[in-house]
Design a protein around this motif. Structure first.
Motif, PDB file in Angstrom:
ATOM      1  N   HIS A  72       0.974  -1.196  -0.056  1.00 15.06           N
ATOM      2  CA  HIS A  72      -0.135  -0.205  -0.155  1.00 15.06           C
ATOM      3  C   HIS A  72       0.725   1.240   0.140  1.00 15.06           C
ATOM      4  CE1 HIS A  72       1.084  -0.005   4.170  1.00 15.06           C
ATOM      5  NE2 HIS A  72       0.312   1.436   4.395  1.00 15.06           N
ATOM      6  N   ASP A  73       0.401   2.499   0.034  1.00 10.98           N
ATOM      7  CA  ASP A  73       1.087   3.644   0.091  1.00 10.98           C
ATOM      8  C   ASP A  73       1.019   3.931   1.536  1.00 10.98           C
ATOM      9  OD1 ASP A  73       2.180   6.166   0.145  1.00 10.98           O
ATOM     10  OD2 ASP A  73       0.985   6.935  -1.599  1.00 10.98           O
ATOM     11  N   PRO A  74       2.246   3.961   2.365  1.00 13.91           N
ATOM     12  CA  PRO A  74       2.127   4.126   3.691  1.00 13.91           C
ATOM     13  C   PRO A  74       2.535   5.530   3.821  1.00 13.91           C
ATOM     14  CG  PRO A  74       4.277   3.112   2.932  1.00 13.91           C
ATOM     15  CD  PRO A  74       3.254   3.399   1.988  1.00 13.91           C
ATOM     16  N   THR A  75       2.611   6.550   2.992  1.00 14.35           N
ATOM     17  CA  THR A  75       2.865   8.093   3.086  1.00 14.35           C
ATOM     18  C   THR A  75       1.624   8.715   2.860  1.00 14.35           C
ATOM     19  OG1 THR A  75       3.242   8.623   0.709  1.00 14.35           O
ATOM     20  CG2 THR A  75       5.057   7.391   2.030  1.00 14.35           C
ATOM     21  N   THR A  76       0.349   8.443   2.970  1.00 13.72           N
ATOM     22  CA  THR A  76      -0.855   9.175   2.927  1.00 13.72           C
ATOM     23  C   THR A  76      -1.616   9.006   4.217  1.00 13.72           C
ATOM     24  OG1 THR A  76      -2.173   7.313   1.698  1.00 13.72           O
ATOM     25  CG2 THR A  76      -1.055   8.990   0.287  1.00 13.72           C
ATOM     26  N   LEU A  77      -1.979   9.973   4.764  1.00  4.96           N
ATOM     27  CA  LEU A  77      -2.648   9.907   6.067  1.00  4.96           C
ATOM     28  C   LEU A  77      -4.160   9.873   5.961  1.00  4.96           C
ATOM     29  CD1 LEU A  77      -2.235  10.351   8.969  1.00  4.96           C
ATOM     30  CD2 LEU A  77      -2.829  12.875   8.676  1.00  4.96           C
ATOM     31  N   ASN A  78      -4.447   8.810   6.413  1.00  9.41           N
ATOM     32  CA  ASN A  78      -6.088   8.375   6.384  1.00  9.41           C
ATOM     33  C   ASN A  78      -6.584   8.283   5.013  1.00  9.41           C
ATOM     34  OD1 ASN A  78      -5.971   8.336   9.288  1.00  9.41           O
ATOM     35  ND2 ASN A  78      -6.560  10.863   9.326  1.00  9.41           N
ATOM     36  N   ARG A  79      -5.897   7.642   4.094  1.00 14.65           N
ATOM     37  CA  ARG A  79      -6.223   7.537   2.760  1.00 14.65           C
ATOM     38  C   ARG A  79      -5.551   6.442   1.969  1.00 14.65           C
ATOM     39  NH1 ARG A  79      -7.431  12.565  -1.581  1.00 14.65           N
ATOM     40  NH2 ARG A  79      -7.995  11.087  -3.336  1.00 14.65           N
ATOM     41  N   GLN A  80      -6.078   5.861   1.406  1.00  6.27           N
ATOM     42  CA  GLN A  80      -5.467   4.804   0.366  1.00  6.27           C
ATOM     43  C   GLN A  80      -6.237   5.065  -1.171  1.00  6.27           C
ATOM     44  OE1 GLN A  80      -2.689   2.947   0.331  1.00  6.27           O
ATOM     45  NE2 GLN A  80      -2.454   4.265   2.108  1.00  6.27           N
ATOM     46  N   GLY A  81      -5.604   5.786  -2.035  1.00  2.00           N
ATOM     47  CA  GLY A  81      -6.330   6.126  -3.290  1.00  2.00           C
ATOM     48  C   GLY A  81      -7.696   6.704  -3.252  1.00  2.00           C
ATOM     49  N   PRO A  82      -8.736   5.963  -3.672  1.00  2.00           N
ATOM     50  CA  PRO A  82     -10.010   6.594  -3.439  1.00  2.00           C
ATOM     51  C   PRO A  82     -10.733   6.305  -2.319  1.00  2.00           C
ATOM     52  CG  PRO A  82     -10.173   4.541  -4.676  1.00  2.00           C
ATOM     53  CD  PRO A  82      -8.619   4.785  -4.461  1.00  2.00           C
ATOM     54  N   ASP A  83     -10.250   5.629  -1.455  1.00  2.00           N
ATOM     55  CA  ASP A  83     -10.923   5.057   0.028  1.00  2.00           C
ATOM     56  C   ASP A  83     -10.200   6.099   0.964  1.00  2.00           C
ATOM     57  OD1 ASP A  83     -12.200   2.982  -1.041  1.00  2.00           O
ATOM     58  OD2 ASP A  83     -10.091   1.839  -1.097  1.00  2.00           O
ATOM     59  N   ILE A  84     -10.873   7.052   1.587  1.00  2.00           N
ATOM     60  CA  ILE A  84     -10.585   7.873   2.504  1.00  2.00           C
ATOM     61  C   ILE A  84     -11.397   7.690   3.775  1.00  2.00           C
ATOM     62  CG2 ILE A  84     -10.606  10.584   2.961  1.00  2.00           C
ATOM     63  CD1 ILE A  84     -10.878  10.850  -0.335  1.00  2.00           C
ATOM     64  N   GLY A  85     -10.777   7.973   4.839  1.00  3.08           N
ATOM     65  CA  GLY A  85     -11.199   8.008   6.300  1.00  3.08           C
ATOM     66  C   GLY A  85      -9.947   7.232   7.321  1.00  3.08           C
ATOM     67  N   THR A  86     -10.406   7.420   8.459  1.00  2.00           N
ATOM     68  CA  THR A  86      -9.256   6.791   9.467  1.00  2.00           C
ATOM     69  C   THR A  86      -9.470   5.126   9.423  1.00  2.00           C
ATOM     70  OG1 THR A  86     -11.308   6.907  11.173  1.00  2.00           O
ATOM     71  CG2 THR A  86      -9.625   8.723  11.243  1.00  2.00           C
ATOM     72  N   ASP A  87     -10.626   4.598   9.136  1.00  3.18           N
ATOM     73  CA  ASP A  87     -10.666   3.258   9.020  1.00  3.18           C
ATOM     74  C   ASP A  87      -9.775   2.767   7.712  1.00  3.18           C
ATOM     75  OD1 ASP A  87     -12.512   4.921   7.570  1.00  3.18           O
ATOM     76  OD2 ASP A  87     -13.466   3.021   6.642  1.00  3.18           O
ATOM     77  N   TYR A  88      -9.145   3.526   6.815  1.00  2.24           N
ATOM     78  CA  TYR A  88      -8.272   3.124   5.764  1.00  2.24           C
ATOM     79  C   TYR A  88      -6.844   3.737   6.173  1.00  2.24           C
ATOM     80  CZ  TYR A  88     -12.562   2.268   3.410  1.00  2.24           C
ATOM     81  OH  TYR A  88     -13.623   1.792   2.619  1.00  2.24           O
ATOM     82  N   ARG A  89      -6.555   4.156   7.335  1.00  2.00           N
ATOM     83  CA  ARG A  89      -5.401   4.454   7.742  1.00  2.00           C
ATOM     84  C   ARG A  89      -4.171   3.335   8.020  1.00  2.00           C
ATOM     85  NH1 ARG A  89      -7.956   3.778  12.822  1.00  2.00           N
ATOM     86  NH2 ARG A  89      -6.992   3.066  14.376  1.00  2.00           N
ATOM     87  N   SER A  90      -2.882   3.642   7.724  1.00  2.00           N
ATOM     88  CA  SER A  90      -1.762   2.767   7.762  1.00  2.00           C
ATOM     89  C   SER A  90      -1.297   2.517   9.308  1.00  2.00           C
ATOM     90  CB  SER A  90      -0.657   3.031   6.717  1.00  2.00           C
ATOM     91  OG  SER A  90       0.427   2.530   6.895  1.00  2.00           O
ATOM     92  N   VAL A  91      -1.296   1.276   9.705  1.00  2.41           N
ATOM     93  CA  VAL A  91      -1.111   0.972  11.005  1.00  2.41           C
ATOM     94  C   VAL A  91      -0.365  -0.386  10.915  1.00  2.41           C
ATOM     95  CG1 VAL A  91      -1.702   0.619  13.432  1.00  2.41           C
ATOM     96  CG2 VAL A  91      -3.114   1.874  11.742  1.00  2.41           C
ATOM     97  N   ALA A  92       1.009  -0.522  11.833  1.00  2.93           N
ATOM     98  CA  ALA A  92       1.564  -1.814  12.180  1.00  2.93           C
ATOM     99  C   ALA A  92       1.535  -2.098  13.422  1.00  2.93           C
ATOM    100  CB  ALA A  92       3.050  -1.624  11.508  1.00  2.93           C
ATOM    101  N   PHE A  93       0.682  -3.110  13.521  1.00  3.98           N
ATOM    102  CA  PHE A  93       0.824  -3.549  15.333  1.00  3.98           C
ATOM    103  C   PHE A  93       1.498  -4.542  15.725  1.00  3.98           C
ATOM    104  CE2 PHE A  93      -3.434  -2.663  13.219  1.00  3.98           C
ATOM    105  CZ  PHE A  93      -4.111  -1.643  14.099  1.00  3.98           C
ATOM    106  N   TYR A  94       2.414  -3.942  16.639  1.00  5.29           N
ATOM    107  CA  TYR A  94       3.586  -4.660  17.063  1.00  5.29           C
ATOM    108  C   TYR A  94       2.883  -5.927  18.554  1.00  5.29           C
ATOM    109  CZ  TYR A  94       4.641  -1.149  20.135  1.00  5.29           C
ATOM    110  OH  TYR A  94       4.544  -0.292  21.544  1.00  5.29           O
ATOM    111  N   ARG A  95       3.568  -6.899  18.664  1.00  3.48           N
ATOM    112  CA  ARG A  95       3.111  -7.906  19.825  1.00  3.48           C
ATOM    113  C   ARG A  95       4.150  -7.988  20.667  1.00  3.48           C
ATOM    114  NH1 ARG A  95      -0.047  -9.442  15.851  1.00  3.48           N
ATOM    115  NH2 ARG A  95      -2.018 -10.397  16.340  1.00  3.48           N
ATOM    116  N   THR A  96       5.638  -7.716  20.436  1.00  3.28           N
ATOM    117  CA  THR A  96       6.768  -7.884  21.280  1.00  3.28           C
ATOM    118  C   THR A  96       7.789  -6.399  20.800  1.00  3.28           C
ATOM    119  OG1 THR A  96       8.108  -8.686  19.567  1.00  3.28           O
ATOM    120  CG2 THR A  96       6.873 -10.208  20.889  1.00  3.28           C
ATOM    121  N   PRO A  97       8.613  -6.044  21.898  1.00  2.35           N
ATOM    122  CA  PRO A  97       9.496  -5.016  21.637  1.00  2.35           C
ATOM    123  C   PRO A  97      10.525  -5.186  20.336  1.00  2.35           C
ATOM    124  CG  PRO A  97       9.349  -5.619  23.803  1.00  2.35           C
ATOM    125  CD  PRO A  97       8.673  -6.622  23.318  1.00  2.35           C
ATOM    126  N   GLU A  98      10.824  -6.660  20.336  1.00  2.00           N
ATOM    127  CA  GLU A  98      11.381  -6.723  18.922  1.00  2.00           C
ATOM    128  C   GLU A  98      10.682  -6.594  17.600  1.00  2.00           C
ATOM    129  OE1 GLU A  98      14.801  -8.113  16.685  1.00  2.00           O
ATOM    130  OE2 GLU A  98      14.507  -7.531  18.762  1.00  2.00           O
TER     131      GLU A  98
END
Length: 220
Positions: free
Chosen positions: A115-141
């Motif tokens: 995806h494009d991780p440089t666009t805030l709350n948007r991916q192409g035609p899809d706009i909104g916080t539900d389309y934001r870029s997030v990486a969820f980590y489970r450990t400090p590593e």
């Protein structure tokens, strides 16, 4: 998803979406499997989960990908609730993988190409916080790896703008409705899949090269 996309592409594309004739789809929630012995799990959000799920599933070592919702506050939200922006969730994917075949750093790299991780709350035609870029980590590593991969992506200048992906601790993932699971492969004729999702998947295939399962590798 496509209610906003339709406004964006009005007059250019006639797009059907998961919001179109939903009564024909299975709106019960998908099952969230427990990891099998030796499997690990990773969770990412990068715009519409239809293309993200397909792209991650094509990686060697990935056994299963479940589309769903993460990063919000409402318990067991529906697609409509998430799309309203009131729950705080982002469309996400949960990736079940074999760490002996693909490590977390490679998964993270693929995520940033998917995806494009440089666009805030948007991916192409899809706009909104539900389309934001997030990486969820489970450990400090995993947190450390994500920080390193972001630095690598920024240094490569693959994108013109810096990465804006949120790096946050994983809390909970809720599986989406059954009709969202495997949507990319089940609806290849969809104009949205062809014009929006497919280019993203092709981009990932090209970027990841031999990390892609042979059946999906770009030839030539």
């Amino acid at each position: 998803m496509m209610k906003r996309a339709l406004k964006y592409l009005a007059g250019l594309l006639f797009l059907y979406s998961c919001a179109y004739s939903q009564s024909d789809y299975d709106e019960s929630f998908a099952h969230l499997p427990a990891p099998r012995k030796g499997e690990q799990v990773a969770t990412f959000a990068g715009g519409c989960f239809w293309s993200m799920a397909e792209g991650m599933l094509e990686l060697k070592g990935v056994h299963k990908v479940v589309s769903g919702y993460s990063g919000g506050t409402t318990k067991r939200p529906t697609y409509e609730e998430v799309g309203s922006g009131s729950t705080g969730h982002a469309e996400s994917v949960q990736v079940y993988y074999d760490p002996a075949v693909i490590d977390y750093a490679t998964l993270a790299e693929a995520f940033f190409y998917a995806h494009d991780p440089t666009t805030l709350n948007r991916q192409g035609p899809d706009i909104g916080t539900d389309y934001r870029s997030v990486a969820f980590y489970r450990t400090p590593e995993e947190q450390k790896i994500l920080t390193q991969v972001i630095a690598k992506v920024n240094a490569s200048h693959h994108y013109h703008n810096p990465v804006v992906t949120e790096v946050v601790p994983f809390k909970v993932f809720y599986p989406a409705e059954n009709y969202h699971q495997g949507y990319y492969r089940q609806h290849p004729e969809s104009p949205y899949i062809q014009s929006v999702s497919m280019p993203k998947v092709r981009k990932l295939e090209k970027a990841m090269g031999d990390k892609i399962k042979p059946a999906f590798q770009v030839k030539g």
